[in-house]
Design a protein around this motif. Structure first.
Motif, PDB file in Angstrom:
ATOM      1  N   PHE A 180      19.617 -15.256 -32.990  1.00 50.43           N
ATOM      2  CA  PHE A 180      19.366 -16.533 -33.548  1.00 50.43           C
ATOM      3  C   PHE A 180      19.310 -17.580 -32.582  1.00 50.43           C
ATOM      4  CE2 PHE A 180      23.663 -14.818 -33.895  1.00 50.43           C
ATOM      5  CZ  PHE A 180      24.341 -15.278 -33.312  1.00 50.43           C
ATOM      6  N   HIS A 181      20.015 -17.138 -31.460  1.00 50.97           N
ATOM      7  CA  HIS A 181      19.198 -18.293 -30.192  1.00 50.97           C
ATOM      8  C   HIS A 181      18.620 -18.983 -29.883  1.00 50.97           C
ATOM      9  CE1 HIS A 181      20.743 -16.070 -27.052  1.00 50.97           C
ATOM     10  NE2 HIS A 181      21.524 -15.231 -27.789  1.00 50.97           N
ATOM     11  N   PRO A 182      17.925 -20.067 -29.441  1.00 53.52           N
ATOM     12  CA  PRO A 182      16.388 -20.014 -28.551  1.00 53.52           C
ATOM     13  C   PRO A 182      16.724 -19.036 -26.841  1.00 53.52           C
ATOM     14  CG  PRO A 182      17.044 -22.242 -29.180  1.00 53.52           C
ATOM     15  CD  PRO A 182      18.398 -21.139 -29.081  1.00 53.52           C
ATOM     16  N   THR A 183      15.323 -18.774 -26.417  1.00 54.14           N
ATOM     17  CA  THR A 183      15.475 -18.235 -25.076  1.00 54.14           C
ATOM     18  C   THR A 183      16.106 -19.086 -23.901  1.00 54.14           C
ATOM     19  OG1 THR A 183      13.082 -16.804 -25.600  1.00 54.14           O
ATOM     20  CG2 THR A 183      14.404 -17.207 -23.072  1.00 54.14           C
ATOM     21  N   THR A 184      17.197 -19.076 -23.387  1.00 52.74           N
ATOM     22  CA  THR A 184      18.200 -19.604 -22.717  1.00 52.74           C
ATOM     23  C   THR A 184      18.282 -19.195 -20.934  1.00 52.74           C
ATOM     24  OG1 THR A 184      19.017 -20.567 -24.549  1.00 52.74           O
ATOM     25  CG2 THR A 184      19.940 -20.917 -22.289  1.00 52.74           C
ATOM     26  N   HIS A 191      14.418 -19.202 -10.733  1.00 51.34           N
ATOM     27  CA  HIS A 191      13.930 -18.671 -10.190  1.00 51.34           C
ATOM     28  C   HIS A 191      13.174 -17.237 -11.470  1.00 51.34           C
ATOM     29  CE1 HIS A 191      13.396 -20.019  -6.296  1.00 51.34           C
ATOM     30  NE2 HIS A 191      14.481 -19.511  -6.646  1.00 51.34           N
ATOM     31  N   ILE A 192      13.917 -17.005 -12.076  1.00 46.39           N
ATOM     32  CA  ILE A 192      14.010 -16.164 -13.207  1.00 46.39           C
ATOM     33  C   ILE A 192      12.945 -17.201 -14.618  1.00 46.39           C
ATOM     34  CG2 ILE A 192      14.909 -14.534 -15.473  1.00 46.39           C
ATOM     35  CD1 ILE A 192      16.830 -13.751 -13.691  1.00 46.39           C
ATOM     36  N   PHE A 193      13.620 -18.002 -14.837  1.00 44.97           N
ATOM     37  CA  PHE A 193      12.792 -18.566 -15.889  1.00 44.97           C
ATOM     38  C   PHE A 193      11.386 -19.516 -15.784  1.00 44.97           C
ATOM     39  CE2 PHE A 193      11.750 -23.740 -16.138  1.00 44.97           C
ATOM     40  CZ  PHE A 193      11.590 -23.589 -17.269  1.00 44.97           C
ATOM     41  N   VAL A 194      11.046 -19.827 -13.908  1.00 43.71           N
ATOM     42  CA  VAL A 194       9.587 -20.038 -13.548  1.00 43.71           C
ATOM     43  C   VAL A 194       9.208 -18.565 -14.141  1.00 43.71           C
ATOM     44  CG1 VAL A 194       8.587 -19.955 -11.839  1.00 43.71           C
ATOM     45  CG2 VAL A 194      10.134 -21.796 -12.374  1.00 43.71           C
ATOM     46  N   GLU A 195       9.499 -17.356 -13.569  1.00 47.11           N
ATOM     47  CA  GLU A 195       8.482 -16.371 -14.367  1.00 47.11           C
ATOM     48  C   GLU A 195       8.347 -16.432 -15.676  1.00 47.11           C
ATOM     49  OE1 GLU A 195      10.398 -12.683 -13.372  1.00 47.11           O
ATOM     50  OE2 GLU A 195      10.175 -13.342 -10.714  1.00 47.11           O
ATOM     51  N   GLU A 196       9.829 -16.791 -16.609  1.00 48.94           N
ATOM     52  CA  GLU A 196       8.926 -16.685 -18.403  1.00 48.94           C
ATOM     53  C   GLU A 196       8.225 -17.512 -18.777  1.00 48.94           C
ATOM     54  OE1 GLU A 196       9.799 -15.784 -22.144  1.00 48.94           O
ATOM     55  OE2 GLU A 196      10.050 -14.850 -20.202  1.00 48.94           O
ATOM     56  N   TYR A 225      22.816 -26.725 -15.310  1.00 50.05           N
ATOM     57  CA  TYR A 225      21.756 -27.093 -17.124  1.00 50.05           C
ATOM     58  C   TYR A 225      21.519 -26.084 -17.488  1.00 50.05           C
ATOM     59  CZ  TYR A 225      20.872 -32.324 -16.196  1.00 50.05           C
ATOM     60  OH  TYR A 225      21.183 -33.656 -16.100  1.00 50.05           O
ATOM     61  N   VAL A 226      21.121 -26.143 -18.986  1.00 52.42           N
ATOM     62  CA  VAL A 226      20.588 -24.960 -19.645  1.00 52.42           C
ATOM     63  C   VAL A 226      19.582 -25.467 -20.185  1.00 52.42           C
ATOM     64  CG1 VAL A 226      22.894 -24.028 -20.345  1.00 52.42           C
ATOM     65  CG2 VAL A 226      22.041 -25.036 -21.649  1.00 52.42           C
ATOM     66  N   VAL A 227      18.258 -24.380 -19.872  1.00 50.59           N
ATOM     67  CA  VAL A 227      16.420 -24.531 -20.417  1.00 50.59           C
ATOM     68  C   VAL A 227      16.434 -23.918 -21.243  1.00 50.59           C
ATOM     69  CG1 VAL A 227      15.286 -23.490 -18.344  1.00 50.59           C
ATOM     70  CG2 VAL A 227      14.542 -24.900 -19.832  1.00 50.59           C
ATOM     71  N   GLN A 228      15.834 -23.966 -22.338  1.00 50.37           N
ATOM     72  CA  GLN A 228      16.004 -23.653 -23.651  1.00 50.37           C
ATOM     73  C   GLN A 228      14.435 -23.959 -24.029  1.00 50.37           C
ATOM     74  OE1 GLN A 228      18.658 -24.952 -26.536  1.00 50.37           O
ATOM     75  NE2 GLN A 228      20.024 -23.223 -25.950  1.00 50.37           N
TER      76      GLN A 228
END
Length: 516
Positions: free
Chosen positions: A200-204, A212-217, A270-273
């Protein structure tokens, strides 16, 4: 109690209040660090007396000049959630947030800044230390608690707002981290299928630590929209949307750079969602739902859910064509009130009652039942994720503001949880909602010891969880659609709230029980 104290018209008359006299063997002594609806409630409550403090005289002067119930006003700088602190020693301003300054037509259109906001505005100081026996109830601000909790002793009878480490649930990065941990634990112990109840929460991702994990996603999902948020800010500050990695280049060069200089400040978290690109729209406009949750204990977990809340609408029709337009994508009142065509009298809000009726008429009772059951799940899972790490203290309580978004499949999503939801009213209806909400909160805490402690409903608050789910009493038809009860849980969000009648009944019943 000040003779000039104003109370809303739907409260009992001053003559009736005085006739009742002091509740119990003495007055209940309170302190309050805010100057908005909560101060009105505390000063208007029978048998409660404000404790003189450093700013008591200043607060009284401001209270005596306060407009009638429902008017917009502000007398102090905000604490980051739209609340006005009364213990900072700053010079009052009677114009901030007034209709003339906050509801007027600005003619300018803000954008979702692609740069991180500066440091959050903090209060100018903290109140003087309070003697251990000077008060029974203290509605304090978070900054005061953080600086004083570890060194103060609380007597048996004292109650104070906020648990020591409430931020484990209300900081955006920690909230997601704790939910992910509980999900993994649930999957290990109960199987993968049970883990789906946490979807129930967006990918964050947390930045900079998970950049770097975010960049891969990001590269695995080209073309979608992402939203960047400061982990500890509110009111839409520092938020921006993007679709390309190069859109955050300037941000990355500034805040994200590794700490090669040990004297340099740590970059802001920060969080990026993943942005929810298909929100449910009403009249073409995006909205989220503000829900009030009261926690009086984490061990055991005891949770109350308030029937009234509101949907906050954007002022501009939704579109993904312009991801820079704050009026399209952010529903925060602090953002929307600056829109050129914003009407301060009407605002951009619906009551949860009106929203529930709209959804029932359009989608039927079963669909609505599923929506609100999903919201109950979000509330309880969120609290369970921090149950073992919150520093439980019987003197503390917490009133959270949950922000929930529906997508076009009527799936509820958790956006964030606020430790200090705004108590400053945006209009008459908003003031009446918050006045009743806060008055009933004090009824639940029951410092006067007038209830039995076994109640499932007190005013507008329904007991949702008491070391386990709470079921509604048999035959409870307070929220029905076409004559059919829509829930078996003791949850009535968006249902009829006849709080004054219900309070009369439970107090009469409790008095009779105590006499026997």
């Amino acid at each position: 109690m000040s003779k000039n104290t104003r109370v809303p018209g739907y409260m009992q008359s001053k003559a009736a209040r005085n006739a009742r006299g002091i509740i119990g063997d003495r007055e209940i002594r309170f302190k309050c660090s805010l100057q908005n609806t909560i101060l009105d409630v505390l000063r208007g409550r029978p048998g409660w007396q404000e404790v003189p403090g450093p700013n008591f005289q200043q607060q009284n002067m401001q209270q005596n000049s306060r407009p009638a119930a429902g008017s917009q006003t502000s007398t102090q700088p905000p604490d980051g959630k739209g609340n006005k602190t009364g213990s900072t020693g700053t010079t009052p301003s009677n114009t901030q947030n007034s209709p003339a300054t906050s509801g007027g037509k600005t003619g300018t259109k803000p954008t979702l800044s692609s740069q991180p906001a500066g440091p959050q505005q903090q209060s100018g100081g903290v109140p003087n230390r309070i003697g251990d026996g000077d008060w029974d109830f203290y509605w304090c601000d978070r900054e005061w608690l953080h600086q004083n909790y570890d060194t103060m002793f609380l007597h048996e009878h004292q109650k104070i707002l906020h648990f020591r480490n409430h931020y484990e649930l209300t900081r955006k990065n920690l909230m997601v981290k704790n939910l992910k941990r509980l999900k993994k634990q649930t999957e290990r112990e109960q199987g993968k299928s049970e883990g789906l109840s946490f979807d129930f929460h967006p990918t964050t991702y947390e930045l900079p630590s998970e950049y770097h994990i975010f960049v891969e996603e990001f590269k695995r999902n080209p073309g979608i929209t992402w939203i960047m948020k400061p982990a500890a800010k509110s009111q839409g500050k520092g938020i921006f949307l993007f679709r390309r990695l190069k859109d955050i280049t300037d941000w990355k060069k500034g805040e994200y750079q590794p700490l090669t200089d040990t004297t340099r400040e740590v970059p802001e978290t920060y969080v990026v969602q993943r942005y929810i690109e298909n929100p449910y729209l009403i009249g073409g406009r995006k909205f989220d739902i503000r829900i009030y949750v009261l926690v009086v204990s984490y061990n055991p977990l005891k949770v109350w859910l308030y029937r009234d809340g509101f949907a906050r609408f954007s002022n501009t029709r939704f579109s993904l064509d312009s991801i820079e337009d704050a009026y399209v994508h952010l529903t925060n009142v602090s953002v929307q009130k600056n829109a050129p065509d914003y009407d301060p009298e009407k605002g951009c809000k619906w009551s949860t009652l009106r929203l529930r009726q709209y959804l029932s008429a359009k989608h039927g009772s079963e669909a609505v039942k599923k929506v609100f059951k999903g919201i109950d799940n979000i509330i309880t899972k969120g609290l369970q994720s921090v149950q073992k790490i919150i520093i439980n203290d019987k003197h503390c309580f917490e009133m959270y503001g949950y922000d929930i978004l529906l997508d076009d499949d009527l799936k509820p999503w958790l956006i964030e949880i606020n430790a200090s939801p705004s108590l400053t009213a945006s209009g008459k209806e908003d003031y009446e909602l918050k006045f009743g909400l806060l008055n009933d909160l004090l009824n639940v805490l029951d410092l006067e010891n007038r209830l039995t402690g076994k109640e499932k409903r007190i005013g507008g608050w329904d007991l949702l969880w008491d070391d386990g789910p709470v079921l509604a009493d048999d035959g409870n038809m307070e929220c029905t659609t076409n004559g059919t009860s829509v829930t078996t849980a003791n949850s009535f969000l968006g249902c009829h709230n006849d709080r004054k009648r219900q309070l009369r009944e439970i107090y009469t019943s409790a008095q009779a029980i105590k006499k026997t």
